[in-house]
Design a protein around this motif. Structure first.
Motif, PDB file in Angstrom:
ATOM      1  N   VAL A 275       0.831  -1.204   0.000  1.00 45.89           N
ATOM      2  CA  VAL A 275       0.000   0.000   0.000  1.00 45.89           C
ATOM      3  C   VAL A 275       0.864   1.251   0.000  1.00 45.89           C
ATOM      4  CG1 VAL A 275      -1.652   1.326   1.373  1.00 45.89           C
ATOM      5  CG2 VAL A 275      -1.975  -1.120   1.088  1.00 45.89           C
ATOM      6  N   ALA A 276       1.968   1.225   0.758  1.00 46.27           N
ATOM      7  CA  ALA A 276       2.860   2.383   0.804  1.00 46.27           C
ATOM      8  C   ALA A 276       3.498   2.631  -0.560  1.00 46.27           C
ATOM      9  CB  ALA A 276       3.935   2.163   1.870  1.00 46.27           C
ATOM     10  N   TYR A 277       3.970   1.551  -1.230  1.00 48.47           N
ATOM     11  CA  TYR A 277       4.589   1.713  -2.564  1.00 48.47           C
ATOM     12  C   TYR A 277       3.577   2.248  -3.578  1.00 48.47           C
ATOM     13  CZ  TYR A 277       9.060  -0.492  -1.412  1.00 48.47           C
ATOM     14  OH  TYR A 277      10.288  -0.754  -0.897  1.00 48.47           O
ATOM     15  N   ILE A 278       2.360   1.749  -3.531  1.00 45.62           N
ATOM     16  CA  ILE A 278       1.333   2.222  -4.470  1.00 45.62           C
ATOM     17  C   ILE A 278       1.045   3.705  -4.242  1.00 45.62           C
ATOM     18  CG2 ILE A 278      -1.105   1.998  -5.109  1.00 45.62           C
ATOM     19  CD1 ILE A 278      -0.847  -0.995  -4.549  1.00 45.62           C
ATOM     20  N   THR A 279       0.976   4.094  -2.976  1.00 44.86           N
ATOM     21  CA  THR A 279       0.719   5.506  -2.662  1.00 44.86           C
ATOM     22  C   THR A 279       1.835   6.396  -3.192  1.00 44.86           C
ATOM     23  OG1 THR A 279      -0.440   4.799  -0.656  1.00 44.86           O
ATOM     24  CG2 THR A 279       0.204   7.120  -0.793  1.00 44.86           C
ATOM     25  N   ILE A 280       3.105   5.952  -3.003  1.00 50.37           N
ATOM     26  CA  ILE A 280       4.254   6.744  -3.485  1.00 50.37           C
ATOM     27  C   ILE A 280       4.222   6.826  -5.007  1.00 50.37           C
ATOM     28  CG2 ILE A 280       6.773   6.779  -3.639  1.00 50.37           C
ATOM     29  CD1 ILE A 280       6.801   5.460  -0.836  1.00 50.37           C
ATOM     30  N   ILE A 282       1.610   6.725  -6.985  1.00 46.20           N
ATOM     31  CA  ILE A 282       0.539   7.648  -7.409  1.00 46.20           C
ATOM     32  C   ILE A 282       0.983   9.091  -7.248  1.00 46.20           C
ATOM     33  CG2 ILE A 282      -1.793   8.447  -6.836  1.00 46.20           C
ATOM     34  CD1 ILE A 282      -2.457   5.547  -6.133  1.00 46.20           C
ATOM     35  N   ILE A 283       1.645   9.378  -6.128  1.00 45.04           N
ATOM     36  CA  ILE A 283       2.120  10.755  -5.890  1.00 45.04           C
ATOM     37  C   ILE A 283       3.124  11.153  -6.957  1.00 45.04           C
ATOM     38  CG2 ILE A 283       3.427  12.193  -4.281  1.00 45.04           C
ATOM     39  CD1 ILE A 283       2.155  10.552  -2.007  1.00 45.04           C
ATOM     40  N   ILE A 284       4.059  10.215  -7.335  1.00 42.13           N
ATOM     41  CA  ILE A 284       5.061  10.531  -8.356  1.00 42.13           C
ATOM     42  C   ILE A 284       4.387  10.772  -9.708  1.00 42.13           C
ATOM     43  CG2 ILE A 284       7.006   9.555  -9.665  1.00 42.13           C
ATOM     44  CD1 ILE A 284       7.839   8.108  -7.072  1.00 42.13           C
ATOM     45  N   MET A 285       3.375   9.955 -10.063  1.00 46.74           N
ATOM     46  CA  MET A 285       2.671  10.136 -11.332  1.00 46.74           C
ATOM     47  C   MET A 285       1.959  11.486 -11.390  1.00 46.74           C
ATOM     48  SD  MET A 285       1.054   6.332 -11.874  1.00 46.74           S
ATOM     49  CE  MET A 285       0.089   6.890 -13.264  1.00 46.74           C
ATOM     50  N   ILE A 286       1.336  11.859 -10.280  1.00 49.64           N
ATOM     51  CA  ILE A 286       0.658  13.161 -10.243  1.00 49.64           C
ATOM     52  C   ILE A 286       1.668  14.295 -10.394  1.00 49.64           C
ATOM     53  CG2 ILE A 286      -0.710  14.711  -8.761  1.00 49.64           C
ATOM     54  CD1 ILE A 286      -2.018  12.208  -7.577  1.00 49.64           C
ATOM     55  N   TYR A 287       2.820  14.137  -9.737  1.00 52.98           N
ATOM     56  CA  TYR A 287       3.835  15.180  -9.813  1.00 52.98           C
ATOM     57  C   TYR A 287       4.386  15.316 -11.238  1.00 52.98           C
ATOM     58  CZ  TYR A 287       8.257  17.628  -9.009  1.00 52.98           C
ATOM     59  OH  TYR A 287       9.296  18.517  -9.077  1.00 52.98           O
ATOM     60  N   VAL A 288       4.605  14.157 -11.903  1.00 57.38           N
ATOM     61  CA  VAL A 288       5.154  14.194 -13.277  1.00 57.38           C
ATOM     62  C   VAL A 288       4.135  14.798 -14.234  1.00 57.38           C
ATOM     63  CG1 VAL A 288       5.869  12.721 -15.207  1.00 57.38           C
ATOM     64  CG2 VAL A 288       6.716  12.256 -12.893  1.00 57.38           C
TER      65      VAL A 288
END
Length: 291
Positions: A275-280, A282-288
């Protein structure tokens, strides 16, 4: 802007209007406000509302009633069309008295609940006869309330003595009258406060109860002890529930391989990590994407 909700007790209206210059024509319409308010909106100085009929229905039902009345009038009299669009208007070639007669005939077929204001429900409260039995909990509670009110009105509330001592039981929740001024137990289930002397502050309050000569101080001590014991019992119930919950989660009955316990713990760790990896991610995709 949110519309104000109409009360079901507020009447709505079917009205008959006419132009004083043309007695052979009249208008039949509806309004959810008062007929006078509707009449004041027109810019025609010769227009006025002749008759109005109050109904106690919804706006949707009012529109249906208006349509039915228009159909009845259209079957007897000529309905006037709009000059610009050719669509039927609310005007008919008949006198206002003739239109009122048709409306009254139709309203006579409606149920009474739609043409009469709703009756307010009157709830009768029957007083319970006062019991003079000392074992009656309701009678005892009313006596306690009376004592509390008299104590507040007393010039020296700290010196006010209750008529008797009353014990509120944390176990059975009943209120009983103490037989003597030194009792600290329930007369129904025999719950004894001395069994909880190990709780913080209970022992000191029991000492105040035993040493005090004023019923006021004794009663205050009993109320305070009740609150402490009640909170203690609630806390013990919660702790017991948490222990059983933990036992069901990690303890296994005999014969079950201990490897299953380790596997369950490992599965929990892996699921949290995933769950932690998936959350990270998603955050990276939104940032990119924002770049």
């Amino acid at each position: 802007m949110q519309k104000k909700r109409r009360s079901p007790n507020t009447p709505v209206y079917i009205y008959v209007g006419s132009d004083s210059r043309e007695d052979s024509q009249c208008k039949v319409g509806m309004t959810t406000r008062s007929p006078r308010a509707r009449e004041s909106e027109t810019t025609n100085p010769y227009y006025g509302i002749e008759d109005s009929y109050a109904l106690y229905v919804s706006r949707h039902r009012l529109s249906k009633i208006e349509s039915d009345i228009h159909l009845l009038l259209e079957g007897r009299y000529k309905r006037i069309k709009h000059r610009s669009t050719g669509a039927f208007s609310e005007w008919f070639r008949c006198s206002s008295s003739s239109a009122s007669s048709v409306i009254e005939e139709y309203l006579a077929t409606l149920p009474k609940r739609e043409i009469e204001p709703p009756q307010k429900k009157v709830i009768e409260y029957k007083s319970r006869p006062i019991s003079h039995n000392n074992d009656d909990s309701l009678d005892i509670i009313s006596t306690v309330i009376r004592d509390c009110v008299l104590r507040e009105k007393c010039n020296s509330p700290t010196q006010y003595d209750y008529d008797a001592l009353y014990f509120r039981c944390p176990e059975c929740k009943s209120v009983t009258k103490q037989n003597t001024s030194d009792e600290a137990c329930c007369n129904k289930c025999r719950f004894d406060l001395h069994d909880y002397e190990h709780i913080d502050s209970v022992s000191s309050l029991l000492n105040i109860f035993n040493e005090s000569k004023s019923r006021n101080e004794k009663q205050a001590a009993l109320f305070d002890i009740y609150n402490l014991v009640f909170k203690y019992k609630v806390r013990m119930i919660n702790d017991d529930f948490e222990q059983k919950k933990t036992h069901r989660k990690y303890n296994y009955p005999e014969g079950v391989d201990q490897k299953s316990s380790k596997l369950d713990k490992l599965r929990d760790v892996l699921s949290k990590t995933l769950v932690a990896y998936i959350t990270i991610a998603i955050i990276i995709m939104i940032y990119v994407q924002s770049k």
